[in-house]
Write a protein that holds these residues in place. Structure first.
Motif, mmCIF file in Angstrom:
data_model
loop_
_atom_site.group_PDB
_atom_site.id
_atom_site.type_symbol
_atom_site.label_atom_id
_atom_site.label_comp_id
_atom_site.label_asym_id
_atom_site.label_seq_id
_atom_site.Cartn_x
_atom_site.Cartn_y
_atom_site.Cartn_z
ATOM 1 N N ALA A 201 -33.727 -99.535 -20.995
ATOM 2 C CA ALA A 201 -35.012 -99.645 -21.679
ATOM 3 C C ALA A 201 -34.777 -99.285 -23.142
ATOM 4 O O ALA A 201 -33.722 -98.733 -23.494
ATOM 5 N N PRO A 202 -35.739 -99.588 -24.013
ATOM 6 C CA PRO A 202 -35.566 -99.236 -25.428
ATOM 7 C C PRO A 202 -35.200 -97.759 -25.597
ATOM 8 O O PRO A 202 -35.789 -96.880 -24.980
ATOM 9 N N GLY A 203 -34.197 -97.517 -26.417
ATOM 10 C CA GLY A 203 -33.724 -96.150 -26.666
ATOM 11 C C GLY A 203 -32.728 -95.661 -25.629
ATOM 12 O O GLY A 203 -32.122 -94.621 -25.795
ATOM 13 N N LYS A 204 -32.568 -96.396 -24.538
ATOM 14 C CA LYS A 204 -31.624 -96.034 -23.467
ATOM 15 C C LYS A 204 -31.710 -94.543 -23.101
ATOM 16 O O LYS A 204 -30.746 -93.787 -23.242
ATOM 17 N N PRO A 205 -32.888 -94.081 -22.604
ATOM 18 C CA PRO A 205 -33.016 -92.652 -22.268
ATOM 19 C C PRO A 205 -32.070 -92.247 -21.140
ATOM 20 O O PRO A 205 -31.740 -93.048 -20.264
ATOM 21 N N ILE A 206 -31.676 -90.996 -21.176
ATOM 22 C CA ILE A 206 -30.776 -90.425 -20.171
ATOM 23 C C ILE A 206 -31.511 -90.295 -18.848
ATOM 24 O O ILE A 206 -32.668 -89.878 -18.800
ATOM 25 N N LEU A 207 -30.817 -90.626 -17.769
ATOM 26 C CA LEU A 207 -31.329 -90.420 -16.421
ATOM 27 C C LEU A 207 -30.699 -89.157 -15.845
ATOM 28 O O LEU A 207 -29.512 -88.902 -16.048
ATOM 29 N N PHE A 208 -31.492 -88.380 -15.136
ATOM 30 C CA PHE A 208 -31.022 -87.138 -14.533
ATOM 31 C C PHE A 208 -31.141 -87.204 -13.024
ATOM 32 O O PHE A 208 -32.042 -87.843 -12.475
ATOM 33 N N GLY A 209 -30.223 -86.527 -12.358
ATOM 34 C CA GLY A 209 -30.250 -86.400 -10.903
ATOM 35 C C GLY A 209 -29.701 -85.042 -10.517
ATOM 36 O O GLY A 209 -29.182 -84.310 -11.357
ATOM 37 N N THR A 210 -29.819 -84.722 -9.260
ATOM 38 C CA THR A 210 -29.293 -83.442 -8.782
ATOM 39 C C THR A 210 -27.777 -83.523 -8.642
ATOM 40 O O THR A 210 -27.204 -84.597 -8.545
ATOM 41 N N SER A 211 -27.153 -82.364 -8.615
ATOM 42 C CA SER A 211 -25.693 -82.265 -8.568
ATOM 43 C C SER A 211 -25.221 -81.739 -7.220
ATOM 44 O O SER A 211 -26.024 -81.326 -6.378
ATOM 45 N N GLU A 212 -23.923 -81.703 -7.064
ATOM 46 C CA GLU A 212 -23.341 -81.081 -5.872
ATOM 47 C C GLU A 212 -23.701 -79.589 -5.843
ATOM 48 O O GLU A 212 -23.944 -79.022 -4.780
ATOM 49 N N GLU A 213 -23.743 -78.965 -7.006
ATOM 50 C CA GLU A 213 -24.119 -77.542 -7.093
ATOM 51 C C GLU A 213 -25.535 -77.332 -6.557
ATOM 52 O O GLU A 213 -25.825 -76.326 -5.913
ATOM 53 N N HIS B 186 -18.120 -75.274 2.550
ATOM 54 C CA HIS B 186 -19.361 -76.025 2.355
ATOM 55 C C HIS B 186 -19.064 -77.505 2.206
ATOM 56 O O HIS B 186 -18.170 -77.893 1.455
ATOM 57 N N GLU B 187 -19.821 -78.316 2.921
ATOM 58 C CA GLU B 187 -19.704 -79.760 2.816
ATOM 59 C C GLU B 187 -20.907 -80.289 2.051
ATOM 60 O O GLU B 187 -22.042 -79.906 2.313
ATOM 61 N N ALA B 188 -20.654 -81.178 1.107
ATOM 62 C CA ALA B 188 -21.726 -81.852 0.370
ATOM 63 C C ALA B 188 -21.252 -83.251 0.015
ATOM 64 O O ALA B 188 -20.224 -83.417 -0.644
ATOM 65 N N GLU B 189 -22.009 -84.241 0.471
ATOM 66 C CA GLU B 189 -21.704 -85.640 0.155
ATOM 67 C C GLU B 189 -20.258 -86.001 0.467
ATOM 68 O O GLU B 189 -19.556 -86.587 -0.341
ATOM 69 N N ASP B 190 -19.794 -85.633 1.659
ATOM 70 C CA ASP B 190 -18.443 -85.917 2.142
ATOM 71 C C ASP B 190 -17.337 -85.290 1.291
ATOM 72 O O ASP B 190 -16.222 -85.797 1.210
ATOM 73 N N THR B 191 -17.671 -84.185 0.613
ATOM 74 C CA THR B 191 -16.651 -83.379 -0.048
ATOM 75 C C THR B 191 -16.736 -81.972 0.524
ATOM 76 O O THR B 191 -17.778 -81.561 1.041
ATOM 77 N N GLY C 165 -27.899 -75.009 0.229
ATOM 78 C CA GLY C 165 -27.210 -75.007 1.506
ATOM 79 C C GLY C 165 -27.325 -76.316 2.271
ATOM 80 O O GLY C 165 -27.370 -76.312 3.493
ATOM 81 N N MET C 166 -27.379 -77.418 1.543
ATOM 82 C CA MET C 166 -27.526 -78.727 2.165
ATOM 83 C C MET C 166 -26.242 -79.530 2.030
ATOM 84 O O MET C 166 -25.464 -79.331 1.104
ATOM 85 N N ASN C 167 -26.043 -80.471 2.948
ATOM 86 C CA ASN C 167 -24.854 -81.318 2.925
ATOM 87 C C ASN C 167 -25.050 -82.580 2.113
ATOM 88 O O ASN C 167 -24.091 -83.154 1.628
ATOM 89 N N SER C 168 -26.294 -83.040 2.007
ATOM 90 C CA SER C 168 -26.568 -84.280 1.294
ATOM 91 C C SER C 168 -27.995 -84.267 0.792
ATOM 92 O O SER C 168 -28.831 -83.487 1.274
ATOM 93 N N LEU C 169 -28.282 -85.140 -0.148
ATOM 94 C CA LEU C 169 -29.645 -85.251 -0.663
ATOM 95 C C LEU C 169 -30.579 -85.709 0.457
ATOM 96 O O LEU C 169 -31.709 -85.233 0.560
ATOM 97 N N GLU C 170 -30.106 -86.605 1.311
ATOM 98 C CA GLU C 170 -30.926 -87.079 2.426
ATOM 99 C C GLU C 170 -31.307 -85.912 3.327
ATOM 100 O O GLU C 170 -32.446 -85.804 3.767
ATOM 101 N N ASN C 171 -30.351 -85.023 3.602
ATOM 102 C CA ASN C 171 -30.599 -83.840 4.414
ATOM 103 C C ASN C 171 -31.646 -82.950 3.753
ATOM 104 O O ASN C 171 -32.557 -82.444 4.409
ATOM 105 N N LEU D 107 -11.127 -81.083 11.641
ATOM 106 C CA LEU D 107 -10.509 -79.781 11.331
ATOM 107 C C LEU D 107 -11.382 -78.992 10.350
ATOM 108 O O LEU D 107 -11.591 -77.785 10.519
ATOM 109 N N LEU D 108 -11.893 -79.675 9.333
ATOM 110 C CA LEU D 108 -12.725 -79.009 8.319
ATOM 111 C C LEU D 108 -14.011 -78.457 8.934
ATOM 112 O O LEU D 108 -14.417 -77.323 8.639
ATOM 113 N N LEU D 109 -14.634 -79.226 9.790
ATOM 114 C CA LEU D 109 -15.870 -78.760 10.429
ATOM 115 C C LEU D 109 -15.595 -77.599 11.372
ATOM 116 O O LEU D 109 -16.384 -76.655 11.467
ATOM 117 N N ARG D 110 -14.450 -77.632 12.047
ATOM 118 C CA ARG D 110 -14.059 -76.501 12.902
ATOM 119 C C ARG D 110 -13.836 -75.247 12.059
ATOM 120 O O ARG D 110 -14.281 -74.160 12.406
#
Length: 173
Positions: free
Chosen positions: A141-153, A60-65, A159-165, A42-45
């Motif tokens: 690792a020493p200092g436990k640095p923050i890891l960053f990644g891309t967001s749903e935004e 908009h669909e992104a990562e099954d949301t 205009g992509m549905n997933s990072l793989e896409n 229904l959502l895709l329709r």
């Protein structure tokens, strides 16, 4: 505005509009009391109907949301709303930093700086402010640095549905 034929489509539209956030297909299926594959259908329709009519909004669909959002064609007009902070175009430094995060994630600020050869504080902070990257955890690792990644935004912005896409569009993976 698309004319939805089923009550379930009308409910999905109302729920997504009222939520303002992305909702999983599982949650939406639960709300309309059906199974996830049926809800996804229904959502895709609905997404196709918005697109076919050139609606001012899109589903908009992104990562099954799924989320209702502004059609990029009309974004400049939405920016004229009072109290809406303008989203400025990304500078070369921001694009470079975002590309590193997208292709190397999860990534530390230190690795970004090693790759770019300059301090990444401003770029990382601005990308977080725009909601294009998020903290995804800490490196063991020493200092436990923050890891960053891309967001749903980030996915919505491109205009992509997933990072793989997204990566496939650049011939990666």
């Amino acid at each position: 505005m698309p004319v939805f034929h089923t009550e379930k489509e009308k409910i999905l539209e109302a729920v997504l509009f009222a939520s303002g956030d992305a909702l999983s297909a599982d949650k939406l299926a639960e709300i309309i009391e059906t199974d996830t594959p049926a809800a996804r259908g229904l959502l895709l329709r609905m997404a196709g109907m918005y697109a076919a009519e050139g609606s001012g909004i899109q589903l908009h669909e992104a990562e099954d949301t799924f989320r209702l959002c502004t059609n990029p064609k009309y974004y400049e007009f939405v920016q004229k709303l009072p109290g809406k902070p303008p989203f400025k175009p990304l500078t070369a430094a921001l694009l470079e930093t975002l590309a590193i995060v997208a292709f190397k994630q999860p990534v530390t600020k230190s690795l970004i700086e090693d790759i770019r050869g300059v301090n990444a504080d401003h770029a990382v902070n601005r990308l977080m402010e725009y909601g294009l990257i998020v903290e995804t955890g800490r490196l063991d690792a020493p200092g436990k640095p923050i890891l960053f990644g891309t967001s749903e935004e980030f996915l919505r912005y491109y205009g992509m549905n997933s990072l793989e896409n997204f990566l496939e569009n650049f011939g990666i993976k």
